[in-house]
Design an enzyme around this catalytic site. Sequence first.
Site, short mmCIF file in Angstrom:
data_model
loop_
_atom_site.label_atom_id
_atom_site.label_comp_id
_atom_site.label_asym_id
_atom_site.label_seq_id
_atom_site.Cartn_x
_atom_site.Cartn_y
_atom_site.Cartn_z
N SER A 133 0.81 -1.22 0.00
CA SER A 133 0.00 0.00 0.00
C SER A 133 0.84 1.27 0.00
O SER A 133 0.33 2.35 -0.27
CB SER A 133 -0.93 -0.01 1.22
OG SER A 133 -1.83 -1.09 1.17
N TRP A 157 1.83 -7.93 -8.87
CA TRP A 157 0.36 -7.93 -8.91
C TRP A 157 -0.16 -7.09 -10.07
O TRP A 157 -1.11 -6.32 -9.91
CB TRP A 157 -0.22 -7.45 -7.58
CG TRP A 157 0.26 -8.23 -6.42
CD1 TRP A 157 1.15 -7.83 -5.46
CD2 TRP A 157 -0.08 -9.59 -6.11
NE1 TRP A 157 1.37 -8.84 -4.56
CE2 TRP A 157 0.62 -9.94 -4.93
CE3 TRP A 157 -0.93 -10.54 -6.69
CZ2 TRP A 157 0.53 -11.19 -4.34
CZ3 TRP A 157 -1.03 -11.78 -6.11
CH2 TRP A 157 -0.31 -12.10 -4.96
N ILE A 337 -27.32 -19.15 2.46
CA ILE A 337 -28.71 -19.41 2.07
C ILE A 337 -28.81 -20.70 1.26
O ILE A 337 -29.77 -21.47 1.41
CB ILE A 337 -29.28 -18.21 1.30
CG1 ILE A 337 -29.53 -17.05 2.27
CG2 ILE A 337 -30.57 -18.58 0.56
CD1 ILE A 337 -29.87 -15.73 1.60
N GLU A 363 -6.70 -1.82 -5.75
CA GLU A 363 -6.89 -0.37 -5.86
C GLU A 363 -6.86 0.31 -4.49
O GLU A 363 -7.57 1.29 -4.24
CB GLU A 363 -8.22 -0.04 -6.57
CG GLU A 363 -8.39 -0.67 -7.92
CD GLU A 363 -7.54 -0.03 -9.01
OE1 GLU A 363 -6.61 0.71 -8.66
OE2 GLU A 363 -7.80 -0.29 -10.18
#
Length: 380
Positions: A133, A157, A337, A363
């Site tokens: 980051s 990446w 579910i 991002e």
Amino acid sequence: MTVDRLLPTPEAHDLLDLTTELATRELAGKVDDFEARGEFPREILRTLGRSGLLGLPYPEADGGAGQPYEVYLQVLEILAGTWLGIAEAVSVHTLSCFPVAYYGTPEQRKMLPEMLGGELLGAYALSEPQGGSDAASLATRAVADGDDFVVNGTKAWITHGGRADFYNLFCRTGEPGARGISCLLADAATPGLLPQAPERLMGLRSSAPAQIVLEDARIPRDRLVGTENQGFAIAMSALDSGRLGIAACAVGLAQAAVDYATGYAKEREQFGRPIAEFQGLGFMLADMATQVSAARALLLAAARSKDAGRPFSIEAAKAKLFATDVAMKVTTDAVQILGGYGYSADHPVERWFREAKVLQIVEGTNQIQRLVIARSMTAG
């Protein structure tokens, strides 16, 4: 579920109808096979480019479609609801065109029609193995040598790594920190630009990123985008828009999960009635639908600020943070579910659950988004 969309023009309605048609005809029947094989869908992206979907928010004079960002993001949402790998590829390619479109020289801008038409696929090479980051600490270095920059380092990446035709390479050309970074536009065929094997991912296997190793790669000085040492400002400006693209992908993925879980709950019977009629599951579905609607509203509010020329950086961070957290929560609930079937690859919710996780990371991680938002609240 049919999403009630408020669009600015009749043309926008036609564009979304075209996107839905392409998603049904070109994507729906192929996604499982491409994901299982980990094959990058380059020809499908060319098809989308020739249909005008790879340059939507850029001016028509440059080869784009001149669409508002709020329309472009809803196109991404529709694509992501069918195949996240495609939507993410479109978002990254759109991001990759930004430096040349907004900072490029007249000569560099001659490439825009092929970029925006999808004949040239782009990659955005900012991240590094140790940087994460902290983009301002990047170590890849470009040293001026006559008419060239000689570049050494490793990028990590990189979506479209090894598949792209051009790379935005963010390199250190000056002092440590954000002020010493430049952006270079590199051809994929540049000697010394060496894509590595794709990463082995939990999801998004048809669009796996790769490292790019640079060993004395010579890039002409006339491929400098913007001015020397302006690269960090270019990168951050592009990422504000890119975060909206990822948020749109998250909304599309989450909407698909809501629709599938709702359909399953209406058909699956237990104790003599559909499980949708049990309050515990009905409330889960209601919460899922509400969260997706809220994420879409936040996303479109940020897009409209961008379209109006107002500051939108913090709103983009909020939209990216909220929408991707919603996608993770909603896909988790969709698996629940469906019960045991939700854990089976015979149903798409298993894939959507795996894919949602990466959206909280790319991002700018969601922890970084929280930091950005908090700083804006407490500054000054």
